[in-house]
Write a protein that holds these residues in place. Sequence first.
Motif, PDB file in Angstrom:
ATOM      1  N   MET A  75      -4.536   9.994 -11.378  1.00 25.23           N
ATOM      2  CA  MET A  75      -4.731   8.716 -10.600  1.00 25.23           C
ATOM      3  C   MET A  75      -3.316   7.810 -10.293  1.00 25.23           C
ATOM      4  O   MET A  75      -2.414   8.208 -11.136  1.00 25.23           O
ATOM      5  CB  MET A  75      -5.833   7.850 -11.268  1.00 25.23           C
ATOM      6  N   ASP A  76      -3.309   6.720  -9.661  1.00 25.77           N
ATOM      7  CA  ASP A  76      -2.352   5.894  -9.232  1.00 25.77           C
ATOM      8  C   ASP A  76      -2.592   4.852 -10.132  1.00 25.77           C
ATOM      9  O   ASP A  76      -3.732   4.391 -10.573  1.00 25.77           O
ATOM     10  CB  ASP A  76      -2.527   5.518  -7.801  1.00 25.77           C
ATOM     11  N   ASP A  77      -1.258   4.487 -10.596  1.00 26.63           N
ATOM     12  CA  ASP A  77      -1.402   3.353 -11.746  1.00 26.63           C
ATOM     13  C   ASP A  77      -1.663   2.170 -10.905  1.00 26.63           C
ATOM     14  O   ASP A  77      -0.922   1.729  -9.803  1.00 26.63           O
ATOM     15  CB  ASP A  77       0.171   3.292 -12.237  1.00 26.63           C
ATOM     16  N   PRO A  78      -2.609   1.329 -11.528  1.00 30.99           N
ATOM     17  CA  PRO A  78      -3.073   0.208 -10.650  1.00 30.99           C
ATOM     18  C   PRO A  78      -2.113  -1.134 -10.944  1.00 30.99           C
ATOM     19  O   PRO A  78      -2.499  -2.116 -10.063  1.00 30.99           O
ATOM     20  CB  PRO A  78      -4.603  -0.067 -10.979  1.00 30.99           C
ATOM     21  N   SER A  79      -1.066  -1.131 -11.554  1.00 30.65           N
ATOM     22  CA  SER A  79      -0.477  -2.342 -11.983  1.00 30.65           C
ATOM     23  C   SER A  79       0.392  -2.667 -10.494  1.00 30.65           C
ATOM     24  O   SER A  79       0.604  -1.902  -9.754  1.00 30.65           O
ATOM     25  CB  SER A  79       0.554  -2.174 -13.139  1.00 30.65           C
ATOM     26  N   VAL A 134       6.808   2.012 -11.065  1.00 29.62           N
ATOM     27  CA  VAL A 134       7.411   2.735 -12.314  1.00 29.62           C
ATOM     28  C   VAL A 134       8.062   1.907 -13.217  1.00 29.62           C
ATOM     29  O   VAL A 134       8.954   1.392 -12.729  1.00 29.62           O
ATOM     30  CB  VAL A 134       7.917   4.005 -11.722  1.00 29.62           C
ATOM     31  N   VAL A 135       7.799   2.001 -14.474  1.00 31.73           N
ATOM     32  CA  VAL A 135       8.405   1.393 -15.595  1.00 31.73           C
ATOM     33  C   VAL A 135       9.289   2.696 -16.255  1.00 31.73           C
ATOM     34  O   VAL A 135       8.672   3.164 -16.793  1.00 31.73           O
ATOM     35  CB  VAL A 135       7.787   0.559 -16.512  1.00 31.73           C
ATOM     36  N   ASP A 136      10.805   2.297 -16.116  1.00 32.01           N
ATOM     37  CA  ASP A 136      11.348   3.683 -16.663  1.00 32.01           C
ATOM     38  C   ASP A 136      11.097   3.933 -18.043  1.00 32.01           C
ATOM     39  O   ASP A 136      10.985   4.970 -18.360  1.00 32.01           O
ATOM     40  CB  ASP A 136      12.842   3.472 -16.389  1.00 32.01           C
ATOM     41  N   VAL A 137      11.198   2.666 -18.912  1.00 32.16           N
ATOM     42  CA  VAL A 137      10.962   3.036 -20.316  1.00 32.16           C
ATOM     43  C   VAL A 137       9.793   3.760 -20.755  1.00 32.16           C
ATOM     44  O   VAL A 137       9.629   4.675 -21.754  1.00 32.16           O
ATOM     45  CB  VAL A 137      11.356   1.589 -21.188  1.00 32.16           C
ATOM     46  N   GLU A 141       0.671  -1.166  -0.230  1.00 31.17           N
ATOM     47  CA  GLU A 141      -0.081   0.070  -0.252  1.00 31.17           C
ATOM     48  C   GLU A 141       0.863   1.241  -0.015  1.00 31.17           C
ATOM     49  O   GLU A 141       0.631   2.331  -0.708  1.00 31.17           O
ATOM     50  CB  GLU A 141      -0.802   0.046   1.262  1.00 31.17           C
ATOM     51  N   ASP A 142       2.000   1.364   0.765  1.00 30.83           N
ATOM     52  CA  ASP A 142       2.879   2.516   0.829  1.00 30.83           C
ATOM     53  C   ASP A 142       3.786   2.521  -0.201  1.00 30.83           C
ATOM     54  O   ASP A 142       4.510   3.623  -0.342  1.00 30.83           O
ATOM     55  CB  ASP A 142       3.691   2.457   2.133  1.00 30.83           C
ATOM     56  N   ALA A 143       3.909   1.542  -1.173  1.00 29.37           N
ATOM     57  CA  ALA A 143       5.125   1.827  -2.041  1.00 29.37           C
ATOM     58  C   ALA A 143       4.458   2.905  -2.999  1.00 29.37           C
ATOM     59  O   ALA A 143       3.313   2.829  -3.308  1.00 29.37           O
ATOM     60  CB  ALA A 143       4.908   0.233  -2.733  1.00 29.37           C
ATOM     61  N   TYR A 144       5.471   3.600  -3.658  1.00 32.00           N
ATOM     62  CA  TYR A 144       5.110   4.619  -4.580  1.00 32.00           C
ATOM     63  C   TYR A 144       4.400   4.039  -5.614  1.00 32.00           C
ATOM     64  O   TYR A 144       4.972   2.940  -6.234  1.00 32.00           O
ATOM     65  CB  TYR A 144       6.507   5.271  -5.020  1.00 32.00           C
ATOM     66  N   LYS A 145       3.496   4.497  -5.947  1.00 29.02           N
ATOM     67  CA  LYS A 145       2.942   4.208  -7.175  1.00 29.02           C
ATOM     68  C   LYS A 145       2.525   5.292  -8.360  1.00 29.02           C
ATOM     69  O   LYS A 145       2.486   6.555  -7.963  1.00 29.02           O
ATOM     70  CB  LYS A 145       1.036   4.158  -7.028  1.00 29.02           C
ATOM     71  N   ALA A 146       2.870   4.925  -9.627  1.00 27.84           N
ATOM     72  CA  ALA A 146       2.924   5.737 -10.890  1.00 27.84           C
ATOM     73  C   ALA A 146       1.907   6.601 -10.615  1.00 27.84           C
ATOM     74  O   ALA A 146       0.674   6.397 -10.685  1.00 27.84           O
ATOM     75  CB  ALA A 146       3.280   4.901 -12.074  1.00 27.84           C
ATOM     76  N   LYS A 147       2.053   7.772 -10.843  1.00 32.63           N
ATOM     77  CA  LYS A 147       0.866   8.931 -11.250  1.00 32.63           C
ATOM     78  C   LYS A 147       0.561   9.115 -12.795  1.00 32.63           C
ATOM     79  O   LYS A 147       1.396   9.283 -13.498  1.00 32.63           O
ATOM     80  CB  LYS A 147       1.339  10.426 -10.531  1.00 32.63           C
ATOM     81  N   ARG A 148      -0.563   8.888 -12.700  1.00 31.36           N
ATOM     82  CA  ARG A 148      -1.288   9.075 -14.403  1.00 31.36           C
ATOM     83  C   ARG A 148      -2.248  10.310 -14.288  1.00 31.36           C
ATOM     84  O   ARG A 148      -3.218  10.349 -13.592  1.00 31.36           O
ATOM     85  CB  ARG A 148      -1.706   7.906 -14.702  1.00 31.36           C
ATOM     86  N   VAL A 149      -1.996  11.309 -15.231  1.00 33.08           N
ATOM     87  CA  VAL A 149      -2.944  12.382 -15.406  1.00 33.08           C
ATOM     88  C   VAL A 149      -3.916  11.983 -16.520  1.00 33.08           C
ATOM     89  O   VAL A 149      -3.682  11.675 -17.546  1.00 33.08           O
ATOM     90  CB  VAL A 149      -2.133  13.556 -15.762  1.00 33.08           C
ATOM     91  N   VAL A 150      -5.367  12.273 -16.032  1.00 34.72           N
ATOM     92  CA  VAL A 150      -6.349  11.880 -17.038  1.00 34.72           C
ATOM     93  C   VAL A 150      -6.986  13.170 -17.446  1.00 34.72           C
ATOM     94  O   VAL A 150      -7.262  13.869 -16.508  1.00 34.72           O
ATOM     95  CB  VAL A 150      -7.356  10.956 -16.317  1.00 34.72           C
TER      96      VAL A 150
END
Lengths: 141, 111
Positions: A74-78, A102-105, A39-48
């Motif tokens: 929103m947070d990336d749900p992956s 987060v996937v760097d590529v 839950e606390d791990a950083y989740k990639a941010k996505r702008v909608v």
Amino acid sequence: MALSDIFAIAGSALAGQSTRLNATASNMANASNVSGNEEDAYKAKRVVFRAVLENEMVGNVMRPAGSLAIDRVMDDPSPHPKLYDPGNPMADDEGYVYKSNVVDVSEMVEMLAAARSYQNNVEVINTAKELMSRTLEVAKS
Amino acid sequence: MKASRLEVLAKNIANADTPGFKARDVDFQKVLAVQSGIAALTTTHVQHLKTSLVNSDGLVYTNPYNQSLDGNTVEIAMEQAKYGKAAMDYQASLDFIQSRIGSIKRALKGE
């Protein structure tokens, strides 16, 4: 007037795309963060984004129909990669840490896409500006 | 009319990344039909209702060449090409107006 609305429309797109660039920067900066639980791990941010369907007032600024607005961030749900690293101070009881998702590529691709869209809208503004100044000069000569 | 087409295209470019956004364009034929009054249905009796096609703004949805997963139908390359052409059309109209003003001025001066 139609030409002057173009400035507001393309301007809203510039603001939206720079928010997207900001989110990408934040994702890249936190790409290697780890945490003791998922839950606390950083989740990639996505702008909608969403399109403004009718003229709306934001504060005292008019947002013309057709311009771009940010619907939500929103947070990336992956899922988060789970690493076995018992030496890490963040590790849980079983010795696992959770990396950010987060996937760097794909963040690099996202960054390029946002930058290109930004440039497109700058071109739109430039063209509209040139047409306006030419219109002003019609009666001069 | 040229300026309003530019605005429609600018909206498309601004929303190139908005999920579900449908690209639009101005259909010149429609606007022409409305302006010249041939868009309304002919009435043969005084009590026939007047058709309201007259206030159509000529906006149509464009058909994308390629579908995208998020339902967005803006194809940025096409939109850029259209925007460039619309800008040239606008400038051409400006040049016509300018030369008209020039000839009136010359006629006034009696050169």
